[in-house]
Write a protein that holds these residues in place. Structure first.
Motif, PDB file in Angstrom:
ATOM      1  N   THR A   5       0.811  -1.220   0.000  1.00  0.00           N
ATOM      2  CA  THR A   5       0.000   0.000   0.000  1.00  0.00           C
ATOM      3  C   THR A   5       0.843   1.268   0.000  1.00  0.00           C
ATOM      4  O   THR A   5       0.362   2.337  -0.366  1.00  0.00           O
ATOM      5  CB  THR A   5      -0.943   0.011   1.214  1.00  0.00           C
ATOM      6  OG1 THR A   5      -0.175  -0.161   2.413  1.00  0.00           O
ATOM      7  CG2 THR A   5      -1.973  -1.117   1.119  1.00  0.00           C
ATOM      8  N   ALA A   6       2.094   1.151   0.417  1.00  0.00           N
ATOM      9  CA  ALA A   6       2.985   2.313   0.424  1.00  0.00           C
ATOM     10  C   ALA A   6       3.706   2.478  -0.908  1.00  0.00           C
ATOM     11  O   ALA A   6       4.519   3.391  -1.073  1.00  0.00           O
ATOM     12  CB  ALA A   6       4.001   2.181   1.555  1.00  0.00           C
ATOM     13  N   GLY A   7       3.414   1.567  -1.853  1.00  0.00           N
ATOM     14  CA  GLY A   7       4.054   1.643  -3.153  1.00  0.00           C
ATOM     15  C   GLY A   7       5.448   1.051  -3.177  1.00  0.00           C
ATOM     16  O   GLY A   7       6.228   1.325  -4.096  1.00  0.00           O
ATOM     17  N   LEU A   8       5.762   0.229  -2.180  1.00  0.00           N
ATOM     18  CA  LEU A   8       7.079  -0.394  -2.094  1.00  0.00           C
ATOM     19  C   LEU A   8       6.987  -1.874  -2.448  1.00  0.00           C
ATOM     20  O   LEU A   8       5.942  -2.502  -2.261  1.00  0.00           O
ATOM     21  CB  LEU A   8       7.642  -0.241  -0.682  1.00  0.00           C
ATOM     22  CG  LEU A   8       7.791   1.203  -0.189  1.00  0.00           C
ATOM     23  CD1 LEU A   8       8.235   1.220   1.267  1.00  0.00           C
ATOM     24  CD2 LEU A   8       8.784   1.968  -1.056  1.00  0.00           C
ATOM     25  N   CYS A   9       8.077  -2.453  -2.954  1.00  0.00           N
ATOM     26  CA  CYS A   9       8.109  -3.856  -3.366  1.00  0.00           C
ATOM     27  C   CYS A   9       8.556  -4.765  -2.237  1.00  0.00           C
ATOM     28  O   CYS A   9       9.525  -4.460  -1.529  1.00  0.00           O
ATOM     29  CB  CYS A   9       9.057  -4.033  -4.551  1.00  0.00           C
ATOM     30  SG  CYS A   9       8.458  -3.314  -6.083  1.00  0.00           S
TER      31      CYS A   9
END
Length: 232
Positions: free
Chosen positions: A143-147
């Protein structure tokens, strides 16, 4: 008897009139119908809300089913189209039905025929889908846009072959038994088997870039249009 349903509405946000756009000398609808015929499908239905698509279907000896507006939107589910199709037809409960998404133009009749043969030869199986298989390092975007890694860790990178074989659903086709579909309200009634397809067969035309790529493949003879219908 082999039966297939092609969902082909007239509207499309990503590509205008997508189902009638051409790859080589044929539209996606023409390619799909001809491919099913080569795969031995005797009864081909086209679910549409569009008069031009209906006319093309009739010209190619497919049977059009006019679809209501409420299930012809971008948010209408595939199941709603299948339910409408089943309401308008009277197949026996043991009938096998294949739903072909014609936005997969390089899916071969060979793969479709193999799928039917699985259900025809094994009564314990209720559905077959098309899968693109591979040994891949998979990551999920949070959800934070991290992988974040899924099937491996940051600290240990196994050999690719050790990751296990995983598949991505291509959407090229869904084949199921009518009775199992009605009992589960899903186009994936258990147990489910798969047909492994190539990367090109797995192509789903969703964007203008996808369409341009498919047109270039055919124009450069990387995949002759005849091979699309080949029943190897």
């Amino acid at each position: 008897m082999r039966v297939a349903l092609i969902p082909a509405r007239g509207g499309s946000k990503g590509i205008l009139r997508k189902n009638l756009r051409q790859i080589g000398s044929q539209s996606l609808l023409e390619i799909g119908i001809q491919k099913l015929k080569v795969a031995g499908v005797e009864n081909i239905y086209v679910s549409t809300d569009d008069e031009e698509i209906k006319s093309v279907a009739v010209d190619l000896n497919a049977k059009p089913i006019l679809r209501p507006t409420e299930i012809s939107t971008d948010v209408a589910s595939t199941e709603s189209v299948i339910n409408h199709f089943l309401e308008k037809t009277s197949f026996e409960s043991n009938q096998m039905i294949l739903v072909h998404q014609i936005t997969s133009p390089f899916l071969t009749s060979h793969s479709i025929n193999d799928a039917f043969q699985i259900l025809e030869s094994d009564e314990s199986v209720n559905s077959v889908i098309s899968i693109f298989l591979g040994h891949q390092f998979e990551w999920e975007v949070n959800t934070a846009g991290l992988c974040e890694p899924i099937n491996h860790s940051r600290n240990y990178r196994p050999r690719r072959q050790e990751l296990g074989l995983r598949g991505v659903e291509t959407g090229g086709f869904y084949l199921f038994r009518k009775s199992a579909y009605l009992a589960s309200a899903s186009r994936f009634p258990e147990p489910t088997k798969y047909i492994s397809v190539s990367r090109l067969e797995a192509l789903d035309i969703d964007t203008p870039e996808d369409l341009e790529f498919a047109q270039q493949v055919v124009a450069r003879n990387l995949q002759p249009i005849g091979a699309i219908h080949e029943n190897r």
